[in-house]
Design a protein around this motif. Structure first.
Motif, PDB file in Angstrom:
ATOM      1  N   ALA A   7     -15.447   3.269   3.431  1.00  0.00           N
ATOM      2  CA  ALA A   7     -14.020   3.058   3.657  1.00  0.00           C
ATOM      3  C   ALA A   7     -13.721   1.592   3.898  1.00  0.00           C
ATOM      4  N   LEU A   8     -14.576   0.890   4.639  1.00  0.00           N
ATOM      5  CA  LEU A   8     -14.393  -0.532   4.903  1.00  0.00           C
ATOM      6  C   LEU A   8     -14.487  -1.340   3.607  1.00  0.00           C
ATOM      7  N   ILE A   9     -15.449  -1.014   2.741  1.00  0.00           N
ATOM      8  CA  ILE A   9     -15.616  -1.711   1.460  1.00  0.00           C
ATOM      9  C   ILE A   9     -14.401  -1.472   0.562  1.00  0.00           C
ATOM     10  N   VAL A  10     -13.903  -0.251   0.541  1.00  0.00           N
ATOM     11  CA  VAL A  10     -12.729   0.066  -0.269  1.00  0.00           C
ATOM     12  C   VAL A  10     -11.516  -0.699   0.248  1.00  0.00           C
ATOM     13  N   MET A  11     -11.330  -0.788   1.549  1.00  0.00           N
ATOM     14  CA  MET A  11     -10.183  -1.497   2.125  1.00  0.00           C
ATOM     15  C   MET A  11     -10.263  -2.992   1.827  1.00  0.00           C
ATOM     16  N   ILE A  12     -11.448  -3.578   1.948  1.00  0.00           N
ATOM     17  CA  ILE A  12     -11.604  -5.002   1.640  1.00  0.00           C
ATOM     18  C   ILE A  12     -11.347  -5.249   0.149  1.00  0.00           C
ATOM     19  N   GLY A  13     -11.858  -4.360  -0.704  1.00  0.00           N
ATOM     20  CA  GLY A  13     -11.609  -4.486  -2.149  1.00  0.00           C
ATOM     21  C   GLY A  13     -10.134  -4.360  -2.480  1.00  0.00           C
ATOM     22  N   ALA A  14      -9.433  -3.431  -1.847  1.00  0.00           N
ATOM     23  CA  ALA A  14      -7.999  -3.263  -2.079  1.00  0.00           C
ATOM     24  C   ALA A  14      -7.234  -4.492  -1.621  1.00  0.00           C
ATOM     25  N   TRP A  15      -7.616  -5.048  -0.461  1.00  0.00           N
ATOM     26  CA  TRP A  15      -6.935  -6.232   0.037  1.00  0.00           C
ATOM     27  C   TRP A  15      -7.141  -7.425  -0.913  1.00  0.00           C
ATOM     28  N   ALA A  16      -8.374  -7.610  -1.405  1.00  0.00           N
ATOM     29  CA  ALA A  16      -8.673  -8.704  -2.334  1.00  0.00           C
ATOM     30  C   ALA A  16      -7.935  -8.489  -3.660  1.00  0.00           C
ATOM     31  N   GLY A  17      -7.879  -7.241  -4.121  1.00  0.00           N
ATOM     32  CA  GLY A  17      -7.167  -6.936  -5.358  1.00  0.00           C
ATOM     33  C   GLY A  17      -5.681  -7.209  -5.250  1.00  0.00           C
ATOM     34  N   LEU A  18      -5.068  -6.825  -4.148  1.00  0.00           N
ATOM     35  CA  LEU A  18      -3.638  -7.092  -3.953  1.00  0.00           C
ATOM     36  C   LEU A  18      -3.351  -8.583  -3.858  1.00  0.00           C
ATOM     37  N   ALA A  19      -4.247  -9.335  -3.218  1.00  0.00           N
ATOM     38  CA  ALA A  19      -4.073 -10.788  -3.143  1.00  0.00           C
ATOM     39  C   ALA A  19      -4.131 -11.400  -4.542  1.00  0.00           C
ATOM     40  N   TYR A  20      -5.027 -10.907  -5.382  1.00  0.00           N
ATOM     41  CA  TYR A  20      -5.132 -11.400  -6.753  1.00  0.00           C
ATOM     42  C   TYR A  20      -3.871 -11.058  -7.543  1.00  0.00           C
ATOM     43  N   ILE A  21      -3.379  -9.827  -7.371  1.00  0.00           N
ATOM     44  CA  ILE A  21      -2.199  -9.376  -8.120  1.00  0.00           C
ATOM     45  C   ILE A  21      -0.964 -10.179  -7.727  1.00  0.00           C
ATOM     46  N   ARG A  22      -0.828 -10.528  -6.457  1.00  0.00           N
ATOM     47  CA  ARG A  22       0.347 -11.286  -6.005  1.00  0.00           C
ATOM     48  C   ARG A  22       0.408 -12.673  -6.626  1.00  0.00           C
ATOM     49  N   ARG A  23      -0.724 -13.235  -7.013  1.00  0.00           N
ATOM     50  CA  ARG A  23      -0.744 -14.570  -7.602  1.00  0.00           C
ATOM     51  C   ARG A  23      -0.374 -14.564  -9.086  1.00  0.00           C
ATOM     52  N   LEU A  24      -0.349 -13.405  -9.697  1.00  0.00           N
ATOM     53  CA  LEU A  24      -0.044 -13.313 -11.131  1.00  0.00           C
ATOM     54  C   LEU A  24       1.462 -13.368 -11.365  1.00  0.00           C
ATOM     55  N   PRO A  25       1.882 -13.796 -12.580  1.00  0.00           N
ATOM     56  CA  PRO A  25       3.307 -13.714 -12.937  1.00  0.00           C
ATOM     57  C   PRO A  25       3.755 -12.247 -12.986  1.00  0.00           C
ATOM     58  N   PRO A  26       5.051 -11.980 -12.802  1.00  0.00           N
ATOM     59  CA  PRO A  26       5.535 -10.591 -12.729  1.00  0.00           C
ATOM     60  C   PRO A  26       5.170  -9.739 -13.943  1.00  0.00           C
ATOM     61  N   GLU A  27       5.207 -10.326 -15.130  1.00  0.00           N
ATOM     62  CA  GLU A  27       4.890  -9.549 -16.338  1.00  0.00           C
ATOM     63  C   GLU A  27       3.427  -9.094 -16.327  1.00  0.00           C
ATOM     64  N   LYS A  28       2.536  -9.991 -15.959  1.00  0.00           N
ATOM     65  CA  LYS A  28       1.115  -9.636 -15.906  1.00  0.00           C
ATOM     66  C   LYS A  28       0.835  -8.683 -14.748  1.00  0.00           C
ATOM     67  N   GLN A  29       1.602  -8.824 -13.646  1.00  0.00           N
ATOM     68  CA  GLN A  29       1.440  -7.898 -12.514  1.00  0.00           C
ATOM     69  C   GLN A  29       1.715  -6.465 -12.972  1.00  0.00           C
ATOM     70  N   ARG A  30       2.836  -6.294 -13.677  1.00  0.00           N
ATOM     71  CA  ARG A  30       3.240  -4.966 -14.140  1.00  0.00           C
ATOM     72  C   ARG A  30       2.183  -4.380 -15.080  1.00  0.00           C
ATOM     73  N   LYS A  31       1.708  -5.216 -15.979  1.00  0.00           N
ATOM     74  CA  LYS A  31       0.703  -4.765 -16.940  1.00  0.00           C
ATOM     75  C   LYS A  31      -0.585  -4.336 -16.228  1.00  0.00           C
ATOM     76  N   LEU A  32      -1.026  -5.163 -15.286  1.00  0.00           N
ATOM     77  CA  LEU A  32      -2.258  -4.873 -14.566  1.00  0.00           C
ATOM     78  C   LEU A  32      -2.115  -3.636 -13.687  1.00  0.00           C
ATOM     79  N   LEU A  33      -0.968  -3.471 -13.058  1.00  0.00           N
ATOM     80  CA  LEU A  33      -0.752  -2.289 -12.215  1.00  0.00           C
ATOM     81  C   LEU A  33      -0.764  -1.008 -13.040  1.00  0.00           C
TER      82      LEU A  33
END
Length: 163
Positions: A7-33
């Motif tokens: 659970a700790l590994i999944v939470m850290i991975g989710a946090w890192a993934g969300l940080a990466y997604i926030r740095r992307l432009p909106p169009e790429k965010q939508r595509k990646l999501l």
């Protein structure tokens, strides 16, 4: 203890993934999501099959959803090529059809089934031959548009030459 570590590994991975997604432009965010959601759903279905909660056929169908977007994108890329091919084949006459262009008087006589020389044909013969053929070749009576159009073209050409 192992569950807590996972659970700790999944939470850290989710946090890192969300940080990466926030740095992307909106169009790429939508595509990646979208991509993550589709692949995540497919993996969830595989997990449910492995635990016996879902039949394997539903998992296969669910796993095809991420691929469906790729297949649709490929289809839309090929669609203009298909339209160009279709337009090209429609412009070309079918094999065995006569060459396009103006019909000659001799071709008109042959089309209507008239014998003799073009100058000896009378108006009544042309009209009678046209009527006889149109009764057989009219689209409403089982004929086709192409033959009916050729018979009409032959009649108009001969009547125009006769005056």
């Amino acid at each position: 203890m192992i569950r807590l570590l996972i659970a700790l590994i999944v939470m850290i991975g989710a946090w890192a993934g969300l940080a990466y997604i926030r740095r992307l432009p909106p169009e790429k965010q939508r595509k990646l999501l979208w991509r993550c959601a589709l692949w995540g759903g497919g993996l969830l279905l595989v997990l449910m099959v492995a635990t016996g909660r879902v039949h394997w056929i539903f998992a296969v169908i669910g796993a095809l959803f991420p691929l469906a977007k790729t297949i649709l994108a490929l289809g839309f890329q090929l669609f203009p090529l298909w339209r160009q091919h279709k337009a090209k084949t429609q412009q070309q006459p079918p094999p065995g059809s006569p060459p396009s262009g103006q019909m000659t008087a001799r071709e008109a006589m042959d089309t209507l089934g008239l014998k003799g020389v073009e100058s000896e044909v009378t108006r009544e013969e042309v009209i009678a031959a046209h009527r006889r053929l149109m009764q057989k070749l009219h689209p409403d009576r089982g004929g086709n548009d192409y033959l009916a159009a050729k018979v009409n073209e032959a009649k108009e050409l001969l009547l125009k030459q006769l005056g």
